[in-house]
Design a protein around this motif. Structure first.
Motif, mmCIF file in Angstrom:
data_model
loop_
_atom_site.group_PDB
_atom_site.id
_atom_site.type_symbol
_atom_site.label_atom_id
_atom_site.label_comp_id
_atom_site.label_asym_id
_atom_site.label_seq_id
_atom_site.Cartn_x
_atom_site.Cartn_y
_atom_site.Cartn_z
ATOM 1 N N HIS A 34 1.022 -1.593 0.037
ATOM 2 C CA HIS A 34 0.505 -0.493 -0.495
ATOM 3 C C HIS A 34 1.057 1.104 0.008
ATOM 4 O O HIS A 34 1.781 1.834 0.695
ATOM 5 N N ALA A 35 0.872 1.935 -1.300
ATOM 6 C CA ALA A 35 1.331 2.957 -0.747
ATOM 7 C C ALA A 35 0.907 3.620 0.022
ATOM 8 O O ALA A 35 0.311 4.649 0.296
ATOM 9 N N LEU A 36 1.975 4.371 0.965
ATOM 10 C CA LEU A 36 1.777 5.919 1.849
ATOM 11 C C LEU A 36 1.812 7.197 0.970
ATOM 12 O O LEU A 36 1.847 7.608 0.477
ATOM 13 N N VAL A 37 0.180 7.569 1.769
ATOM 14 C CA VAL A 37 0.149 9.189 0.740
ATOM 15 C C VAL A 37 0.279 10.499 1.642
ATOM 16 O O VAL A 37 -0.929 10.283 3.410
ATOM 17 N N PHE A 38 1.474 11.355 1.866
ATOM 18 C CA PHE A 38 1.553 13.042 3.124
ATOM 19 C C PHE A 38 0.690 13.528 2.300
ATOM 20 O O PHE A 38 0.771 13.992 1.377
ATOM 21 N N ASP A 39 -0.505 13.929 3.268
ATOM 22 C CA ASP A 39 -1.249 14.282 1.627
ATOM 23 C C ASP A 39 -1.177 16.313 2.543
ATOM 24 O O ASP A 39 -1.879 17.259 2.150
ATOM 25 N N LEU A 56 11.207 2.285 1.530
ATOM 26 C CA LEU A 56 11.117 3.741 0.665
ATOM 27 C C LEU A 56 11.718 2.640 -0.561
ATOM 28 O O LEU A 56 12.839 2.003 -1.354
ATOM 29 N N MET A 57 11.093 3.433 -1.944
ATOM 30 C CA MET A 57 10.480 2.278 -3.485
ATOM 31 C C MET A 57 10.840 3.818 -3.664
ATOM 32 O O MET A 57 10.472 4.373 -4.292
ATOM 33 N N VAL A 58 12.135 2.928 -5.692
ATOM 34 C CA VAL A 58 13.025 3.820 -6.363
ATOM 35 C C VAL A 58 12.209 3.157 -7.541
ATOM 36 O O VAL A 58 12.776 2.111 -7.783
ATOM 37 N N ASN A 59 11.697 3.595 -8.193
ATOM 38 C CA ASN A 59 11.062 2.723 -9.343
ATOM 39 C C ASN A 59 10.610 1.736 -8.943
ATOM 40 O O ASN A 59 9.534 1.289 -7.928
ATOM 41 N N ASP A 60 11.001 0.475 -9.059
ATOM 42 C CA ASP A 60 10.512 -1.328 -8.693
ATOM 43 C C ASP A 60 11.427 -1.609 -7.861
ATOM 44 O O ASP A 60 11.300 -2.966 -7.043
ATOM 45 N N ALA A 61 12.265 -0.983 -7.188
ATOM 46 C CA ALA A 61 13.289 -1.571 -6.329
ATOM 47 C C ALA A 61 12.884 -0.171 -4.644
ATOM 48 O O ALA A 61 13.151 0.475 -4.543
ATOM 49 N N SER A 93 10.614 7.449 -9.987
ATOM 50 C CA SER A 93 9.913 7.659 -9.029
ATOM 51 C C SER A 93 9.787 6.922 -7.730
ATOM 52 O O SER A 93 10.806 5.960 -7.928
ATOM 53 N N VAL A 94 9.542 7.906 -6.734
ATOM 54 C CA VAL A 94 10.466 7.319 -5.707
ATOM 55 C C VAL A 94 8.820 7.473 -4.769
ATOM 56 O O VAL A 94 8.248 8.528 -4.490
ATOM 57 N N ILE A 95 8.961 6.628 -3.768
ATOM 58 C CA ILE A 95 7.368 5.871 -2.811
ATOM 59 C C ILE A 95 8.258 5.588 -1.832
ATOM 60 O O ILE A 95 8.901 5.042 -1.633
ATOM 61 N N LEU A 96 7.006 5.923 -0.583
ATOM 62 C CA LEU A 96 7.147 4.711 1.083
ATOM 63 C C LEU A 96 5.673 3.993 0.662
ATOM 64 O O LEU A 96 4.945 4.402 0.232
ATOM 65 N N ARG A 97 6.159 2.269 0.878
ATOM 66 C CA ARG A 97 5.057 1.070 0.621
ATOM 67 C C ARG A 97 5.389 0.612 2.054
ATOM 68 O O ARG A 97 6.058 0.322 2.556
ATOM 69 N N THR A 98 4.007 0.008 2.179
ATOM 70 C CA THR A 98 3.735 -1.383 3.367
ATOM 71 C C THR A 98 4.634 -2.769 2.537
ATOM 72 O O THR A 98 4.145 -2.562 1.286
ATOM 73 N N THR A 99 5.354 -3.522 3.347
ATOM 74 C CA THR A 99 5.853 -4.438 2.447
ATOM 75 C C THR A 99 5.052 -5.726 3.151
ATOM 76 O O THR A 99 4.956 -6.611 2.668
ATOM 77 N N SER A 100 4.840 -5.709 4.512
ATOM 78 C CA SER A 100 4.097 -6.997 5.004
ATOM 79 C C SER A 100 2.556 -6.498 6.361
ATOM 80 O O SER A 100 2.948 -5.476 5.971
ATOM 81 N N ALA A 101 1.423 -6.609 5.854
ATOM 82 C CA ALA A 101 0.802 -5.967 6.319
ATOM 83 C C ALA A 101 0.029 -6.567 7.529
ATOM 84 O O ALA A 101 0.658 -7.868 7.588
#
Length: 272
Positions: A159-164, A207-212, A243-251
């Motif tokens: 899940h991509a985290l959104v800092f709004d 922290l994801m850069v593209n798919d890495a 592109s750079v995002i923060l996402r969950t890796t395990s729920a």
């Protein structure tokens, strides 16, 4: 003697009847008072419910007011950023025009005689640093800072985290609606983040850069009333458009990403 006894009996009967009437009146008054008390209790309960509803409405309005203030601040920041971009673009246009004038001057047909000597003298006075081939256009600073306005209840895996709530966005690289930062220029970037977790919860954040995967944290709490806050920093080399995002890796089905007014869940980055 008999008459006296009869008189006493009659008086006793009258007294008993009078007391019975008084008892009946008292019972009626008590019943009326009880009914009044029941009505008053109903009114008090209804007023308490209305008061609670008004408190909820006032709290909602206060929260909406805070969100509106944040939106106004964001709009003001974006407006200032746009003004800065317009100013920079004007400066770039002026610089390009100056470079163009220098090129045109060098390409002009050289005159003869005294005019030729003047033209040669002017070219000799020009600095080589002013040539477009040797002086690159300046790169604008890039930096962003944002935080979450509300908690994320049990987000799913990947899940991509959104800092709004966006407070700084130099270079306009961060999108507060998707939570994605796109590098406007190639270079070395620093990213830092802080994640808060509610009691009895755990989340792996990457922290994801593209798919890495290039960085991560584990926020984990164990006991009731225990909140956890974990931070990390990563330095990465990006190409323009990465592109750079923060996402969950395990729920975790009990883990909320926690937000309140005293402990912010944040994401920030800047170009070195």
């Amino acid at each position: 003697m008999t008459w006296t006894i009869l008189t006493l009996v009659f008086a006793a009967i009258c007294l008993s009847l009078s007391m019975a009437d008084e008892m009946k009146l008292m019972k009626n008054e008590i019943a009326v008072i009880r009914n009044l008390l029941r009505e008053q209790n109903k009114r008090l309960t209804r007023l308490e419910m209305e008061n609670d509803a008004l408190k909820i409405t006032v709290t909602k309005l206060e929260n909406d007011n805070l969100l509106m203030k944040d939106r106004l601040v964001n709009i003001s920041d974006e407006n200032e950023a746009l003004k800065q971009e317009v100013s920079d673009l004007r400066r770039h246009v002026t610089t390009i025009q100056e470079y163009s004038n220098i090129e045109n001057l060098d390409k002009q047909e050289e005159p003869s005689g005294a005019f030729r000597e003047t033209a040669v003298h002017r070219r000799l006075l020009l600095s080589d640093a002013g040539s477009p081939s040797t002086t690159p256009l300046p790169v604008e600073p890039v930096a962003f800072y944002a935080y979450m306005s509300k908690s994320e209840p049990t987000p799913s895996n990947h899940h991509a985290l959104v800092f709004d709530v966006l407070k700084t966005n130099l270079g306009n690289g961060y999108n507060k609606y998707s939570g994605t930062f796109v590098a406007p220029y190639a270079g070395t970037y620093v990213f830092t983040w802080t994640i808060n977790i509610n009691p009895h919860g755990a989340h792996w954040i990457n922290l994801m850069v593209n798919d890495a995967v290039v960085g991560g944290t584990l926020a984990d709490t164990q006991v009731t009333g225990d909140f956890d806050s974990d931070s990390n920093t990563a330095v990465v080399v990006l190409s323009q458009g990465d592109s750079v995002i923060l996402r969950t890796t395990s729920a975790s089905d009990t883990a909320n990403i926690h937000v309140d007014s005293r402990a912010f869940t944040t994401f920030a980055g800047w170009r070195l």
